[in-house]
Design a protein around this motif. Structure first.
Motif, PDB file in Angstrom:
ATOM      1  N   VAL A  96      -2.351   1.384   3.056  1.00 40.11           N
ATOM      2  CA  VAL A  96      -2.807   0.992   4.390  1.00 40.11           C
ATOM      3  C   VAL A  96      -4.332   0.928   4.426  1.00 40.11           C
ATOM      4  N   MET A  97      -4.966   1.928   3.847  1.00 40.53           N
ATOM      5  CA  MET A  97      -6.407   2.061   4.020  1.00 40.53           C
ATOM      6  C   MET A  97      -7.215   1.228   3.023  1.00 40.53           C
ATOM      7  N   VAL A  98      -6.703   1.062   1.810  1.00 40.91           N
ATOM      8  CA  VAL A  98      -7.526   0.467   0.758  1.00 40.91           C
ATOM      9  C   VAL A  98      -7.459  -1.055   0.733  1.00 40.91           C
ATOM     10  N   LEU A 109      -8.516 -10.953  -7.689  1.00 39.38           N
ATOM     11  CA  LEU A 109      -7.968  -9.999  -6.720  1.00 39.38           C
ATOM     12  C   LEU A 109      -8.486  -8.590  -6.976  1.00 39.38           C
ATOM     13  N   LEU A 110      -8.609  -8.224  -8.250  1.00 45.81           N
ATOM     14  CA  LEU A 110      -9.149  -6.896  -8.567  1.00 45.81           C
ATOM     15  C   LEU A 110     -10.532  -6.762  -7.958  1.00 45.81           C
ATOM     16  N   ASP A 111     -11.342  -7.809  -8.075  1.00 45.91           N
ATOM     17  CA  ASP A 111     -12.703  -7.759  -7.540  1.00 45.91           C
ATOM     18  C   ASP A 111     -12.712  -7.735  -6.012  1.00 45.91           C
ATOM     19  N   GLU A 112     -11.821  -8.526  -5.409  1.00 44.01           N
ATOM     20  CA  GLU A 112     -11.880  -8.669  -3.947  1.00 44.01           C
ATOM     21  C   GLU A 112     -11.049  -7.622  -3.218  1.00 44.01           C
ATOM     22  N   HIS A 113      -9.852  -7.330  -3.731  1.00 42.68           N
ATOM     23  CA  HIS A 113      -8.914  -6.470  -2.993  1.00 42.68           C
ATOM     24  C   HIS A 113      -8.586  -5.166  -3.702  1.00 42.68           C
ATOM     25  N   GLY A 114      -8.936  -5.057  -4.967  1.00 45.63           N
ATOM     26  CA  GLY A 114      -8.637  -3.831  -5.702  1.00 45.63           C
ATOM     27  C   GLY A 114      -7.245  -3.829  -6.318  1.00 45.63           C
ATOM     28  N   PRO A 115      -6.961  -2.822  -7.159  1.00 54.80           N
ATOM     29  CA  PRO A 115      -5.698  -2.794  -7.915  1.00 54.80           C
ATOM     30  C   PRO A 115      -4.455  -2.718  -7.031  1.00 54.80           C
ATOM     31  N   SER A 116      -4.580  -2.240  -5.811  1.00 56.31           N
ATOM     32  CA  SER A 116      -3.393  -2.132  -4.956  1.00 56.31           C
ATOM     33  C   SER A 116      -2.884  -3.478  -4.477  1.00 56.31           C
ATOM     34  N   SER A 117      -3.601  -4.555  -4.819  1.00 57.15           N
ATOM     35  CA  SER A 117      -3.114  -5.887  -4.453  1.00 57.15           C
ATOM     36  C   SER A 117      -2.306  -6.515  -5.588  1.00 57.15           C
ATOM     37  N   MET A 137      11.502  -2.024  -3.716  1.00 57.48           N
ATOM     38  CA  MET A 137      11.733  -2.490  -2.349  1.00 57.48           C
ATOM     39  C   MET A 137      10.482  -2.283  -1.491  1.00 57.48           C
ATOM     40  N   GLN A 138       9.725  -1.241  -1.804  1.00 59.62           N
ATOM     41  CA  GLN A 138       8.469  -1.029  -1.096  1.00 59.62           C
ATOM     42  C   GLN A 138       7.432  -2.073  -1.538  1.00 59.62           C
ATOM     43  N   MET A 139       7.473  -2.425  -2.822  1.00 57.26           N
ATOM     44  CA  MET A 139       6.580  -3.492  -3.282  1.00 57.26           C
ATOM     45  C   MET A 139       6.860  -4.780  -2.533  1.00 57.26           C
ATOM     46  N   MET A 140       8.146  -5.077  -2.348  1.00 53.90           N
ATOM     47  CA  MET A 140       8.510  -6.285  -1.603  1.00 53.90           C
ATOM     48  C   MET A 140       7.962  -6.219  -0.173  1.00 53.90           C
ATOM     49  N   ARG A 141       7.973  -5.015   0.381  1.00 54.70           N
ATOM     50  CA  ARG A 141       7.426  -4.824   1.728  1.00 54.70           C
ATOM     51  C   ARG A 141       5.910  -5.093   1.730  1.00 54.70           C
ATOM     52  N   TYR A 142       5.244  -4.632   0.659  1.00 56.47           N
ATOM     53  CA  TYR A 142       3.792  -4.872   0.577  1.00 56.47           C
ATOM     54  C   TYR A 142       3.484  -6.348   0.329  1.00 56.47           C
ATOM     55  N   VAL A 143       4.380  -7.032  -0.385  1.00 58.77           N
ATOM     56  CA  VAL A 143       4.197  -8.485  -0.526  1.00 58.77           C
ATOM     57  C   VAL A 143       4.405  -9.129   0.842  1.00 58.77           C
ATOM     58  N   GLU A 144       5.388  -8.622   1.564  1.00 58.40           N
ATOM     59  CA  GLU A 144       5.697  -9.174   2.885  1.00 58.40           C
ATOM     60  C   GLU A 144       4.523  -9.019   3.843  1.00 58.40           C
ATOM     61  N   ILE A 171       0.064  -6.841  -1.119  1.00 62.47           N
ATOM     62  CA  ILE A 171       0.166  -7.247  -2.522  1.00 62.47           C
ATOM     63  C   ILE A 171       0.064  -8.774  -2.546  1.00 62.47           C
ATOM     64  N   ARG A 172      -0.875  -9.303  -3.341  1.00 65.19           N
ATOM     65  CA  ARG A 172      -1.103 -10.751  -3.378  1.00 65.19           C
ATOM     66  C   ARG A 172      -0.768 -11.372  -4.730  1.00 65.19           C
ATOM     67  N   PHE A 173      -0.439 -10.512  -5.695  1.00 67.21           N
ATOM     68  CA  PHE A 173      -0.145 -10.998  -7.059  1.00 67.21           C
ATOM     69  C   PHE A 173       1.062 -10.238  -7.559  1.00 67.21           C
TER      70      PHE A 173
END
Lengths: 162, 799
Positions: free
Chosen positions: A158-160, B145-153, B441-448, B452-454
């Motif tokens: 959420v935060m990052v 994406l790593l540069d703009e959004h970080g590894p969580s993307s 399933m949580q990853m799918m939620r983050y894509v949704e 997550i962009r990649f």
């Protein structure tokens, strides 16, 4: 004269409120499926505690409603629909953290209420009351740990991420 | 023609493989044996028409990747092409036998529609390109994406069908290089609950039992496990015991009248509970064990914690209550409990009927509890098999491609994280361990939600295999998502991708993999991959190099370039851990049988059964996991675990029954469950391209009980429309012994061989159009056996 009826009344109120809070978070976060389902599962614990409290209250000349307070279903549907529509927006996940924080706070309150009741029961050597507290209180702690764990799990994403 | 020679170990006969139609008789001929004897060999073989054994240039060693049993296979090669297969007689798993999927499935390697060049999306269309362009696009978008959004993307979704070396490399890239917590395998759909149940009860993943327990058991209990169709060769082992002079008794828990259930009706008890009530059933069985004194109290006192809590929990779970909730005769429950309770050598196996059902982990853990309270672990015949659904699922779990840390290290134990950082020569802070790894399933939620962009999908087909497909398709089709798909065919998922990478498959690359009873096999390259297709290992390493991933001394993070080098690196990573591979090597695995882990200096031939003498890997400083709350899924905190289990004993975990999340109603009166057929694997990417298998089960069907069909006037072969609130499927009716009120749909059928391509053109065909998005809170395994459905006769659908 003991203050047991007062403690029971307070717990009855706070458990009802916690159940309602859990049902509310379930409705508001229907697109977060685990929150949606688990919150409903563990709201049952609070609803069951409400029934148990009403039962034991009779022994203390106190009348409490055994039926857990209900969330109006129309409002619930509106909340669920709202979340389905907003599910594509990452910003709404901040709301999830706020709502989990609220559950945690309510559950912590309930937990303390059970602590008070258990201590009172011990002092009064009221084994039935003590047994009730020992049975219910662990479930309150599990509700609290759930909220804590969900916050821990979700907050970085959420935060990052933007 | 392969001769009907006598094979193996003295008393054995073998069949002439081509003499038996293995589509009509999938389990082949019987070779009976008795308790304690060695299972006779029977060598199965199938060669392409016109090829005789004498024509074969060479036989190349491998094992099966079309199911999870891990059968040893030799591939026949002639003129640089695969022309057939033969079971490996020396292998401890199959003693020469093969599953029909293996006999015929290899033909898919030759399919004309194999992917042979990379594809990129240009103006909305996938067009062919070269590897440099494709890989630069993949690495470039990752870097951006790593540069703009970080590894969580960034997210990775892999398989249960790649090789150990590939998973380990992918895990290193994701966790050690990119630093994302978002990595999972499709083992989440098939075997996550097996892993979680083992972690809950024994503090660590790792299969306690061995397939050889079948040779010794006097009672075999199969929980939601249609072994006859999922592990065909293992089932022939049981069939051969059943034909012997001292057959084991069977207990089968399954709402369908499967071949296993039929055998159990003859040799024991079949329980067909209402779907969603497994915990109720298990608790009642356990309660019977307690009430009748079928408990090894001495074992429990010495080797387990949590017994009193279980006893307390079971107070409400009488046979009578379970009989009502599960709708199973009380006497049958008692008979089953008596068989289990009085067994001298009890073998239990568990699969998707538990893992993909409501309260998955809680139910699977109760099977573990039976073995703990009966003290039936670590001895011949006293086996516990929390089965896998896929051939290399064990490696997905071990290597960390399911998000866990490699070699069963504990993400919430800082010492384990530091140790892994030492192995990888990186800073411990680089390895994400602030919370449990993000499950699929949580990853799918983050894509949704667009965080997550990649998403890099390798060797799996979520556009058919995940629940609620309309939702999944809409998630994967988003413009803002960069979707990479690495596969051997243009699957439904690949059709939605931005970049498609053509991979080599089994027989075209070398590597190792481990089956459900910890047997490690070497799978050697037999032929060249088609066109420009490359092994998954090569592609992953190329990706790492293009990203410029480095260790803390500035050297390349991935230090290997061949499978054997990767295996050697993996061995070091496992040193001293439960899944110790240090005693294995490619040379050791070559020529003979597969070998079970742990295999090290102390145990050079591996260990057949874990947990002998009640010694577990559950000590707080050694265990892989502290467990989770089975209802809420909240991880148990380290200090809590230390207080509960300071001495590393087995953990008996009680569970209350909760009603399923979607209940039948007037509108949706049926319970829908999904599952497999013997002739297909997953989304038919391979088996649908093997003529014999395709013809054996060409089209989706729906199973309905005789009484439900009679009530509605439906006939065999009628076309039905099955609907839930999520979608619709059209399927022809088969009247079977499934429980009344339950519909069964096989989940294999998608759209790649239909006009819609990746989605329904008119009516749905994939069972997952109907399933709901819900997962077990502890194992995070999606539940495919818990939807409320409606069914009607299609207009003009009467046969």
């Amino acid at each position: 004269m003991s203050k047991v009826p007062m403690a029971l009344e307070e717990l009855h109120r706070s458990e009802n409120q916690l159940a309602a809070e859990l049902l509310r978070i379930s409705d508001r976060h229907k697109a977060d499926h685990e929150v949606h389902h688990v919150a409903r599962d563990i709201a049952r614990w609070s609803q069951e505690h409400v029934r148990e409290l009403a039962r034991i209250a009779r022994d203390h000349d106190l009348t409490l409603d055994p039926e857990p307070a209900h969330d109006p279903s129309l409002l619930a549907k509106v909340r669920q629909k709202g979340d389905e529509l907003l599910g594509r927006h990452h910003e709404t996940s901040l709301l999830l953290l706020a709502d989990l924080r609220q559950v945690h706070k309510e559950a912590a309150g309930v937990s303390l209420d059970w602590e008070v009741l258990a201590q009172t029961a011990q002092a009064l050597k009221d084994t039935e009351l003590l047994e009730l507290a020992e049975r219910c209180h662990p479930e309150t702690l599990r509700q609290m740990r759930w909220a804590n764990a969900k916050v821990k799990e979700s907050s970085a994403q959420v935060m990052v991420t933007p | 023609m392969f001769a009907a020679a006598v094979h193996g170990y003295g008393s054995t006969m073998a069949t002439s493989p081509d003499a038996v139609d293995r589509i009509a008789e999938p389990w082949g001929t019987r070779t009976p044996y008795d308790a304690g004897e060695r299972w006779p060999a029977r060598v199965d073989q199938h060669l392409q028409d016109g090829v005789a054994p004498g024509d074969v240039d060479r036989w190349v060693q491998t094992a099966s990747i079309l199911h999870s049993n891990g059968d040893g296979i030799d591939i026949a090669v002639k003129d640089g092409r695969i022309v057939g297969v033969r079971g490996r007689e020396v292998d401890r798993v199959n003693h020469g036998r093969l599953d029909p999927k293996d006999l015929y499935g290899w033909q898919a390697n030759h399919s004309a529609d194999r992917l042979t060049r990379p594809l990129v999306r240009r103006d909305g269309e996938l067009v062919e390109t070269d590897w440099d362009t494709a890989m630069d696009a993949v690495a470039g978008r990752t870097r951006e994406l790593l540069d703009e959004h970080g590894p969580s993307s960034i997210g990775f979704y892999t398989s249960g069908q790649l090789f150990l070396e590939e998973y380990y490399t992918l895990g290193l890239i994701g966790h050690g290089g990119i630093g994302t917590n978002h990595m999972d395998g499709n083992t989440r759909l098939c075997t996550a609950t097996a892993a979680e149940a083992l972690k809950e009860s024994f503090g660590c993943d790792g299969q306690p039992g061995s397939y050889t327990d079948i040779d010794h058991a006097d009672v075999i209990a199969l929980y939601g496990h249609n072994m006859a169709e999922t592990q065909v060769v293992l089932w022939t082992r049981i069939l051969d015991r059943l034909e012997g002079s001292d057959p084991p008794a069977l207990v089968c828990v399954d709402p369908r009248l499967t071949p296993v259930a039929r055998a159990a009706r003859e040799h024991g008890v079949h329980l067909a509970p209402r779907p969603g009530t497994n915990v109720m059933l298990m608790n009642a069985l356990l309660r019977e064990l307690f009430d009748n004194g079928w408990v090894d109290q001495e074992y429990v006192d010495a080797h387990a914690v949590g017994f009193d809590e279980l006893e307390k929990q079971l107070a409400d779970y009488t046979v009578e209550r379970a009989a009502e909730v599960c709708d199973v005769p009380a006497d049958d429950l008692r008979r089953a409990a008596r068989l289990i309770g009085t067994a001298e050598r009890l073998l239990s196996t568990v699969l998707q009927g538990f893992y993909q059902s409501h309260q998955a982990t809680a139910a699977a853990v109760q099977v573990n509890n039976i073995h703990i309270v009966r003290g039936m672990l670590g001895r011949p015949g006293c086996g516990l098999l929390q089965m896998n659904g896929q051939p290399t699922a064990e490696n997905t779990r071990e290597c960390g491609a399911d998000g866990d840390l490699p070699a069963f290290r504990n993400w919430s134990n800082d010492d384990h994280v530091n140790d892994l950082a030492r192995v990888w020569n990186i800073d411990p802070m680089q390895i994400p361990h602030y919370t449990a790894p993000t499950h699929l399933m949580q990853m799918m939620r983050y894509v949704e939600d667009g965080s997550i962009r990649f998403l890099y999908v390798s060797c799996t087909n979520p556009a058919v295999s995940l629940p609620e497909l309309r939702r999944i398709r809409s998630i994967l089709s988003q413009e803002r998502l960069f979707l990479v798909v690495q596969d051997i065919f243009l699957s439904e998922t690949a059709q939605l991708a931005d970049v498609v990478l053509p991979a080599a498959t089994w027989g075209e690359k070398t590597g190792t993999f481990t089956n459900a009873d910890r047997t490690v096999h070497l799978s050697e390259k037999a032929v060249e991959p088609p066109g420009e297709a490359r092994s998954d290992l090569d592609i992953f390493i190329d990706y790492a190099h293009r990203l410029g991933l480095k260790d803390k001394d500035g050297a390349p993070l991935v230090k290997w370039s061949t499978p054997e080098e990767a295996f050697e690196a993996w061995k070091e990573c496992t040193r001293g851990r439960p899944c110790d591979y240090t005693g294995l090597s490619y040379d050791k695995l070559r020529g003979g049988s597969g070998v079970q882990w742990p295999c090290n200096d102390e145990n050079p031939d591996g260990i057949e059964r874990l947990y002998a003498d009640g010694r577990f890997w559950a000590a707080p400083d050694y265990c892989e996991s502290y467990g989770r709350d089975l209802v809420t899924g909240a991880p148990v905190e380290p200090q809590e675990y230390k207080a509960l289990n300071p001495d590393g004993k087995a953990v008996i975990k009680a569970a209350e029954y909760l009603p399923p999340h979607e209940l039948v109603s007037e509108e949706h009166p049926f319970q829908l469950i999904t599952g497999r057929t013997i002739y297909h694997f997953h989304t038919r990417t391979k088996t649908g391209r093997a003529p014999e298998l395709r013809a054996a089960a060409p089209e989706v069907w729906v199973e309905v009980s005789e009484s439900d069909a009679a009530d509605r006037g439906w006939q065999e072969g009628d076309e039905l429309r099955i609907t839930t609130s999520r979608g619709e499927v059209a399927a022809r009716l088969r009247i079977t012994g499934v429980r009344r009120g339950v519909l069964f749909l096989p989940f294999h059928y998608g759209y790649w061989d239909e006009p819609g391509g990746h989605e329904p053109a008119e009516h749905g065909r994939a069972a997952n159009e109907l399933t709901m998005t819900d997962w077990d809170p502890a194992s995070k395994q999606p539940l495919f056996k818990t939807a409320a459905a409606h069914a009607v006769l299609a207009e003009g659908g009467a046969r």
